[in-house]
Each structure stands twice: as structure tokens, then as C-alpha cells.
Design a protein around this motif. Structure first.
Motif, PDB file in Angstrom:
ATOM      1  N   THR A   1      -3.996 -12.797  -4.972  1.00  0.00           N
ATOM      2  CA  THR A   1      -4.545 -11.524  -4.507  1.00  0.00           C
ATOM      3  C   THR A   1      -3.748 -11.025  -3.314  1.00  0.00           C
ATOM      4  OG1 THR A   1      -6.598 -10.389  -3.907  1.00  0.00           O
ATOM      5  CG2 THR A   1      -6.196 -12.517  -2.888  1.00  0.00           C
ATOM      6  N   SER A   2      -3.978  -9.786  -2.912  1.00  0.00           N
ATOM      7  CA  SER A   2      -3.231  -9.168  -1.815  1.00  0.00           C
ATOM      8  C   SER A   2      -4.100  -9.078  -0.568  1.00  0.00           C
ATOM      9  CB  SER A   2      -2.761  -7.765  -2.226  1.00  0.00           C
ATOM     10  OG  SER A   2      -1.899  -7.817  -3.332  1.00  0.00           O
TER      11      SER A   2
ATOM     12  N   SER B   1      -6.664  -2.246  -4.848  1.00  0.00           N
ATOM     13  CA  SER B   1      -8.006  -2.064  -5.402  1.00  0.00           C
ATOM     14  C   SER B   1      -8.339  -0.596  -5.630  1.00  0.00           C
ATOM     15  CB  SER B   1      -9.051  -2.683  -4.461  1.00  0.00           C
ATOM     16  OG  SER B   1      -9.105  -1.970  -3.232  1.00  0.00           O
TER      17      SER B   1
ATOM     18  N   GLU C   1      -7.715  -7.153  -3.896  1.00  0.00           N
ATOM     19  CA  GLU C   1      -7.375  -6.923  -2.492  1.00  0.00           C
ATOM     20  C   GLU C   1      -8.434  -7.559  -1.598  1.00  0.00           C
ATOM     21  OE1 GLU C   1      -6.542  -2.955   0.314  1.00  0.00           O
ATOM     22  OE2 GLU C   1      -7.092  -2.763  -1.804  1.00  0.00           O
TER      23      GLU C   1
ATOM     24  N   LYS D   1       0.857  -1.175   0.000  1.00  0.00           N
ATOM     25  CA  LYS D   1       0.000   0.000   0.000  1.00  0.00           C
ATOM     26  C   LYS D   1       0.898   1.231   0.000  1.00  0.00           C
ATOM     27  CE  LYS D   1      -3.764  -1.878   2.858  1.00  0.00           C
ATOM     28  NZ  LYS D   1      -4.461  -1.678   4.159  1.00  0.00           N
TER      29      LYS D   1
ATOM     30  N   THR E   1      -4.075   1.570  -2.623  1.00  0.00           N
ATOM     31  CA  THR E   1      -4.031   0.131  -2.395  1.00  0.00           C
ATOM     32  C   THR E   1      -4.269  -0.583  -3.725  1.00  0.00           C
ATOM     33  OG1 THR E   1      -6.393  -0.261  -2.035  1.00  0.00           O
ATOM     34  CG2 THR E   1      -5.152   0.654  -0.184  1.00  0.00           C
TER      35      THR E   1
END
Length: 851
Positions: free
Chosen positions: A218-219, A131, A196, A103, A129
Motif C-alpha cells: 500500500t502507499s 484512493s 492508501e 499523488k 491520490t
């Protein structure tokens, strides 16, 4: 309301402050105080024309961005690690950091330096971030969802939010011993591919959970939600959408989903530091209006990327993507994930595709104008969260113009299908015209990327701004007059009036002429070959011009803010127009693709029939150079509803069963299909068990993964389901595998009315076709050519009725390049094993006798 700033980043890192605190200047104290609020973030700290990173942030930034790591003196203890990036080029660096899994927190100077104050005030103005990547230089993505969850009374609430499109989805999933929250989250990640995932701290601190989620691409990030009680969460949602009740959203009896949505709304507001309500009303992710596709099915059918190489170019999405706008791409991605169950809605889509495939003039008009339409949804989101610029306004203006011109041309065409006619007759066109005129009158044709550079507002829009610009533009004439007058007065023909940021305006005289300088010239700087002076008149002029510049910047920002507010007051119109343009983009693309690849219109019937004549695989047919061989299929509960397909390796079994599923999905998305004819009833679920893959991280063998996925199918299928099974049972011994495959086939025949395609090398399963009327036996035809050392096979890729006699594995091994000595020995062993085999078909319905 409006602001401009740079960016900020946060990643799963925890930074120790003890090093910097051992020598804490006022600035470093300010840094540490701000950093303590973002301990898991890389902080971009604005210092003049740079964003600086310190300590562990600097080490990460240096490594990820490839920039030099330097140090800041902290006294006898040495130096504090630091590195920085220019503020005007920060967006590219921020994008790189976010894509690396971090981020980014952007900390801006919020006051100007003043005498008597040792340090300016600073604050984080935005968190970027995975997303929330709305940077102007970042590429728009179809994979930008934020996934949030909350568990309440054995129910997992889920929210999916797209900050780029504004779409919001919610869902409530019941929990049980077989359906734990993390497994459901994994399923949603596989199905919707969010960028995210937010986790409560207890889950985030569990390494196994983090590993399971990261493995899906994904994160995951930790987020301590401020509202986890239903009363407070409900209030958050109602305030955001400015409604008195949530009943219209269908959320009255879904408290877990409400809390999950409130988590997402709180996160968006906190990270973007804005309260502008630009997100659309929530829709239900799992709805009776859409076909259910599990993450397993999406992966196995390669809807978005190749299962083997993750290459998106060989996916169904790539085959169908003939869009001209980013908005259209996003919508197509959503449609593929959520095929329709409504025949009426599908008919409208197919009518539109048919119209575009048969009317070249119309499709050329639509696609020509769409090619110049920008990403309105993303621009609206950027303006809503305060990171947009006048360029976003110009993009919207251009898009409104193109949409209006397209509408006017379509209005003059005859026999428009329902969806196109509805677009032409929308009630929002007068508002669209008003917004276009607003943007045309207010914004310059080519505004700067940075608001503070000025030049956003068009001449003639504001009288005071025009006056200030006149003062600034008049400066050239004034300076020339001063220069000519002083040349004449002093007799110095080379005298020049110049400007720089350090001294402002000054008069420059060469060394050879300094004896001619009058007494009222005030010396400011001595150079090697010249002297620089000022005079009172020049200083007065400088103050006037610089004051005008400052007023211009301030006034332009005020005017731009008003324009943005008027735009966002009509955010519903812009979003509705965006969706209509996206629909036309996708459907006109379908029409063009149908013409290009000879797709046919599918026909829907009330029964469970599935008949395809001359069906082709939409991806493979574009890759093979020798020409794709089409095949037929006919399944229904009235006749055969289960196909057992045997045949040689490489003969095309997997391609055939996949193509049937893909044709069904294409038809229920609204596309025409690669077939001469397709007649089908609505399919409500597609289940697949394809491929061999272990799961070492969870201690699951290839066979165990196979059985888990098969169990999911058997527990969740419906009478309207389509089930695709490929080589089930091959991950264990032949005896066990055949027994399991046989039992599964019997279960599917007796316990459901689902349509099933079962590709297998267990030739013994063909015997089931003689026992059950609804099971048909088919095989992939091959041609056999005698050779001196063993027969050779030619793959015909044609599906024929009846069972295969053998799988020709040895012959396939020869084609693969296995040494000839090995092939010869395998032929000998095959003959011996085949002759001695006493494998029997099952007799006992409870416990088959295999050997």
C-alpha cells in the motif's frame, strides 16, 4: 457548485526551489508559491493546452511517463528542467503517475488573459491520490480504500473510506504492550488491502514504519490533520453527515474512531476541493455480526491472490466472481472479507441463490439487464467531487432504465425469494422514474468527454439554448449565401468563404483572379497562390457566431450543473439502488456458479457441528486435469473436534485443510459450497498458520514468524473458532519442533472448544488420539508400488482414519527429479536412521522426554 478541471499529483518527494528562485519570472514565482503548498506533490501546472512539470517533478514525470525532458531558460544559470503532457490526454498520464506511487496535484487557470495583466490566476483544483483515482479512463478497483488512524488514551481509532463506493468503516482497537499501533495498522492493511494509508508526521518520518507499511503493498502518505481534538472532530463528522448526534452511528463512546473518521473526511474534502456529502453513514469494521478473519488468514487461504505468486486468478474471489457489474465485484470483495454470523440473513441469501439456481428464466432476466448496468456508485462519486461529465449522467440513466425494466419483469414472476421481492417492492421506484426522465430529457445520447466541448444538453430541453444553436447551425446557410453572392458580384467562380482559428472567417481568392477583387474587400493575408480578404458583413457574422458559441458553452454548463444538483439531492436513492443491484449481481452469480460446478446448499444448525460430505477445494478442482478427489470431515464438541492429519508430502494434506476453511467461508458469505452435503454451526473466527516465510526486514526467522503467528491464534481463539495448522514446529530442530507441536495440541484440546485441523509430519502426534477422546487421527492414503531401487508411491488424495506409517519424503524427492544416486543414498540412510531412532512419545505432561 460544479466545476471541471484536470488533475494533480503528490508523492513522497521534497523539491528544492532554490534553482528556480535564482531566476524567477512572474510565472515561475506563481509556480513556486503554489508548489510550496504541495511540497510532497508533483504539480501539473496548466499552461495553455498543456500541463507542465518543472524541476524535480519534471525529472520524475519524464522517467515515469517516458516523455522528453526539456528545459526552460533561466538566464545565465542555464535551464530549468521541464516536461509536459497535453491537457486533453492528461487522465492517462495521471493514472500512470498515481499507480507509480505518487499523488498528483492539478493546477488550473482560473481566469482568462486580459490586457494590462501579465499573468493569469491559477489554483490547485484537485489532488489525485491512490484512493481517489476517479479518472474516467482509470479502471474501477476493488482495492480503493483510504485508511486513517488516531491514537487517544491507549486506543487506536481507525477509519476506512471508499471514495468509489461511498462505504465508510470505523473501528476502535485497544493498545497494549503486545498490540502497538503499527502492528494493528499492519493487520488492517493485510485484512482490508487499502490503496492508501495516512500517517501523522512523526510516524511518516520513521523509515522503519514506512518500510513495514510499504512492504504490504500500500502507499503511505503524511497528513497533518487539522482536527485532532474530540470536540472539533465530532463537529466535523456531524457537519458532514448533517446530524445532531453521532449516537445513531454507534460512535458515542469511541472518540479515537471519531477523530480518525474526521481525518478521513477532512482529507477527502481538502483533496477533492468539494463539500458534497456523498459518503455513506459509517459502519463498524469489527462487529459481532461478522466472522473475524485476520490478515494472516486472508493471505494463507488465498482469498484474493495466490500466496506464492500473488496471482488473483487462483483465489477464492476469482472462483466466486461471476458478477456482471463493477459494483458487484466490490460487494463480493467486501462479503468475502466479512462473512456473516446471522443465520437469518444467511438463509435469505441462500434462498435467493437457490431461486436463481433453479429458475433459468429469472436468472437470465437479471443477468441480461445487469450486463448493461454501469458503475452507478463511481459515477455518483465522480459527479459529487466535480470530476464527472455528462457521460456519467448517461451511464446512470442507462442503469436506471435497465434496473426498472428488470424490476418490471421480475414482478411478473412467481415465488420470488425475500431479497428479490424486496427489490421489486422498494419505495424508491417513483424517484428512480423521475431521475430517469430528468436525464432522458436533459442529456444528449452521446455527450462529449470534455464539458467545454459542448453538446451535453439535448435539443428541446432549454429554449434559449435551442435559439443559440439555431444561430450557429444557420451559419452554414448564411455563409453559402455570402459565397454565392460574392461569386456572382465579382465573377470569380472559385471564390470561397473559409474559417480558421487565427483569422476567423475570410474570403479566399486565387492569384489568377486578384484583378477582379472589388475595393470593399479588405486584405488580411497573402499566400503563395492566393489572397485572403474580409468584408464587414462576414466580420459581423463571425462575431454573432462566436458569441453564440461562448453563450452555448456557458449555458450548457449551467444546465448541467442543475441536473447534477438534482441527481445529488437524491444520492441516497442512487446508493440504495446501487447496493440492491450489487446484491442481486453477486447472488445471481452464486446461483449460476452453483449450477455450473454442482455446489450444494449448506445447512446451519445451533450446535458447533461441522460435517462436510464430498467436499472439494473450489479453486484446485478447476485446475487439476485428472479429476478432484472429494473428502469428508465431521467435527463437533460432542465427538471429535480436533483432527491430526498425517501423510506423505504432496498427498493433499494442505489442500484438504484449506478446503474445509474455504467451504465454511463460502457458506457464511451466502454462497452454495462445493460439497454433496454441508451441515455446520456458525464459525465466528478462522485462524490459520500455514507456510514458511521469514521476515528479514524485522529480523524475524522463519521459525520466529511461525511462532508469532501461532501465539496470535492461541491468544485470540474462541470456542466457535476454526483453527487450521499446517506443519507447525517444522522451522526448528525435530526435538524442539515436536515438543512445541505436542504442547500446542494439548493446549488446544484442554483450553478451548475450537475445532482444529492440524496437518503434520510428526507421526508421533498420532499418539494424542489415544489419550484424548476429542482428538481423531487421520492420514492421506497412498499406494505403494515396489521398485528395484526403492518403493514408489501413488497419491490417492483420500483422507482415511488412522495414522500414517511414514511420510515418503524420499519418494517425493524422486518425483521432483533429484538425481538417482542421491535418492539411492537417501534410501540407505533412511533405513539406518529409522532403525536407530529411539524417539519416544512424551510421558511427562510438564516436560516431555523426547530423546
Amino acid at each position: 457548485m460544479y466545476r471541471y478541471f484536470r488533475l494533480y499529483l503528490t508523492c513522497p518527494i521534497m523539491v528544492c526551489m532554490s534553482d528556480s528562485m535564482s531566476f524567477e519570472t512572474p510565472m515561475m514565482k506563481q509556480y513556486n508559491d503554489i508548489k510550496s503548498d504541495y511540497p510532497d506533490a508533483i504539480l501539473l501546472f496548466r499552461l495553455g493546452d498543456f500541463y507542465e512539470m518543472f524541476l524535480e517533478d519534471a525529472k520524475i514525470g519524464s522517467r515515469v511517463l517516458g516523455i522528453t525532458l526539456t528545459g526552460r531558460d533561466k538566464g545565465k544559470d542555464g535551464k530549468i528542467p521541464m516536461c509536459g503532457v497535453p491537457y486533453h490526454a492528461a487522465e492517462g498520464y495521471i493514472t500512470k503517475l498515481v499507480k507509480a506511487g505518487y499523488k498528483v496535484a492539478i493546477c488550473e487557470q482560473t481566469t482568462v488573459p486580459t490586457k494590462g495583466k501579465s499573468i493569469v490566476e491559477r489554483e490547485v483544483v484537485r489532488v489525485v491520490t491512490p484512493s481517489m483515482l476517479l479518472n474516467e479512463t482509470a479502471e474501477a478497483s476493488t482495492q480503493d480504500l483510504l485508511l486513517t488512524t488516531h491514537v487517544l488514551r491507549n486506543v487506536l481509532g481507525i477509519s476506512l473510506v471508499s471514495i468509489q463506493s461511498g462505504d465508510v468503516y470505523v473501528s476502535s482497537e485497544p493498545l497494549s504492550k503486545k498490540r502497538d499501533p503499527i502492528s494493528i495498522i499492519e493487520e488492517y492493511v493485510s485484512r482490508y488491502r487499502p490503496a492508501e494509508v495516512l500517517l501523522p508526521r512523526s510516524w511518516y518520518e520513521d523509515p522503519e514504519i514506512i518500510s513495514r507499511i510499504r512492504r504490504l503493498g500500500t502507499s503511505p502518505f503524511v497528513y497533518d490533520a487539522p482536527h485532532t481534538k474530540i470536540t472539533a472532530a465530532t463537529q466535523v463528522v456531524k457537519q458532514y453527515y448533517k446530524v445532531m448526534t453521532l449516537e445513531s452511528f454507534g460512535l458515542k463512546d469511541q472518540p479515537a474512531a471519531i477523530i480518525a473518521l474526521s481525518v478521513a473526511l477532512s482529507y477527502v474534502t481538502q483533496t477533492q476541493k468539494q463539500k458534497s456529502a456523498f459518503l455513506r453513514s459509517p459502519m463498524h469494521a469489527t462487529s459481532k455480526d461478522y466472522m473475524q478473519l485476520s490478515g494472516q488468514t486472508i493471505r494463507n487461504l488465498e482469498l484474493f491472490s495466490s500466496a506464492r505468486s500473488s496471482d488473483p486468478s487462483t483465489s477464492l474471489f476469482a472462483a466466486l466472481d461471476n458478477t456482471h457489474t463493477v459494483m458487484g465485484k466490490r460487494l463480493l470483495s467486501t462479503w468475502i472479507t466479512r462473512p456473516l454470523l446471522s443465520v437469518d440473513v444467511l438463509k435469505k441469501r441462500h434462498d435467493t441463490v437457490s431461486y436463481f439456481s433453479q429458475n433459468n428464466d429469472s436468472v437470465e432476466v437479471v443477468r441480461e439487464h445487469l450486463s448493461r448496468v454501469h458503475d452507478i456508485e463511481r459515477s455518483v462519486s465522480r459527479l459529487s467531487v466535480g470530476v464527472g461529465s455528462a457521460r456519467d449522467g448517461v451511464s446512470i440513466r442507462t442503469s436506471l432504465c435497465e434496473a426498472t425494466e428488470m424490476k418490471d419483469k421480475l414482478r411478473n414472476m412467481s415465488k420470488l425469494p425475500h431479497l428479490v421481492e424486496s427489490f421489486v417492492k422498494r419505495g424508491y421506484w417513483s424517484t428512480v422514474t423521475d431521475l430517469y426522465e430528468l436525464l432522458s430529457h436533459s442529456l444528449a445520447d452521446e455527450p462529449p468527454a470534455i464539458i467545454s466541448d459542448g453538446g451535453m444538453i439535448r435539443d428541446g430541453y432549454n429554449q434559449r439554448l435551442d435559439e443559440l444553436r439555431a444561430i450557429r447551425r444557420g451559419g452554414t446557410d448564411t455563409l453559402k449565401k455570402i459565397e454565392n453572392r460574392e461569386r456572382e458580384r465579382t465573377g470569380i467562380s472559385t471564390l470561397k468563404v473559409k474559417f480558421n482559428k487565427v483569422f476567423g472567417y475570410y474570403i479566399e481568392v486565387s492569384k489568377a483572379n486578384i484583378d477582379k477583387v472589388p475595393e470593399d474587400f479588405i486584405r488580411r493575408q497573402t499566400l503563395t497562390n492566393a489572397e485572403r480578404y474580409i468584408i464587414p458583413e462576414l466580420k459581423e457574422y463571425e462575431d454573432t457566431v462566436l458569441n453564440a458559441d461562448a453563450q452555448i458553452i456557458t449555458l450548457e454548463l449551467e444546465l448541467f450543473t442543475r441536473v447534477v444538483e438534482m441527481l445529488l439531492d437524491n444520492i441516497g436513492v442512487l446508493q440504495e439502488l446501487s447496493r440492491d443491484l450489487s446484491v442481486l449481481d453477486v447472488l445471481s452469480g452464486f446461483g449460476d456458479t452453483a449450477c455450473q460446478f454442482s455446489y450444494g446448499r449448506p445447512d446451519f444448525v445451533d450446535s458447533d457441528e461441522l460435517t462436510i460430505i464430498g467436499g472439494r477445494h473450489p479453486v484446485v478442482e478447476r485446475i487439476v486435469s485428472s479429476g478432484f478427489v472429494p473428502n469428508d470431515i465431521s467435527l463437533s464438541s460432542e465427538h471429535e473436534r480436533m483432527m491430526i492429519l498425517t501423510g506423505a508430502n504432496m498427498a493433499g494434506k494442505s489442500t484438504y485443510i484449506r478446503q474445509v476453511a474455504l467451504i465454511v467461508i463460502m457458506a457464511q458469505v451466502g454462497s452454495f459450497v462445493p460439497a454433496e452435503k454441508a451441515v455446520m454451526g456458525i464459525v465466528d473466527q478462522i485462524h490459520t498458520r500455514i507456510g514458511a516465510m521469514d521476515n528479514v526486514a524485522e529480523g524475524l526467522s522463519t521459525f520466529m514468524v511461525e511462532m508469532v503467528e501461532t501465539a496470535y491464534i492461541l491468544h485470540n481463539l474462541t470456542d466457535r473458532s476454526l483453527v487450521i495448522l499446517d506443519e507447525v514446529g517444522r522451522g526448528t530442530s525435530t526435538q524442539d519442533g515436536l515438543a512445541i507441536a505436542w504442547a500446542i495440541t494439548e493446549f488446544l484440546e484442554k483450553q478451548s472448544k475450537a475445532k482444529v485441523l492440524f496437518a503434520t509430519h510428526y507421526l508421533e502426534l498420532s499418539a494424542l488420539a489415544r489419550t484424548f477422546d476429542r482428538i481423531g487421527c487421520y492420514h492421506m492414503a497412498v499406494g505403494v508400488t515396489p521398485r528395484e531401487k526403492g518403493d514408489d508411491v501413488v497419491f490417492l488424495y483420500r483422507v482415511k482414519e488412522g495414522e500414517a506409517t511414514r511420510s515418503y519424503g524420499v519418494q517425493v524427492a524422486r518425483h521432483a527429479g533429484i538425481p538417482s544416486d542421491v535418492i539411492q543414498r537417501a534410501e540407505e540412510l533412511f533405513t539406518d536412521i529409522h532403525e536407530r531412532s529411539k524417539l519416544l512419545t512424551p510421558q511427562d505432561k510438564v516436560q516431555p522426554t523426547l530423546f
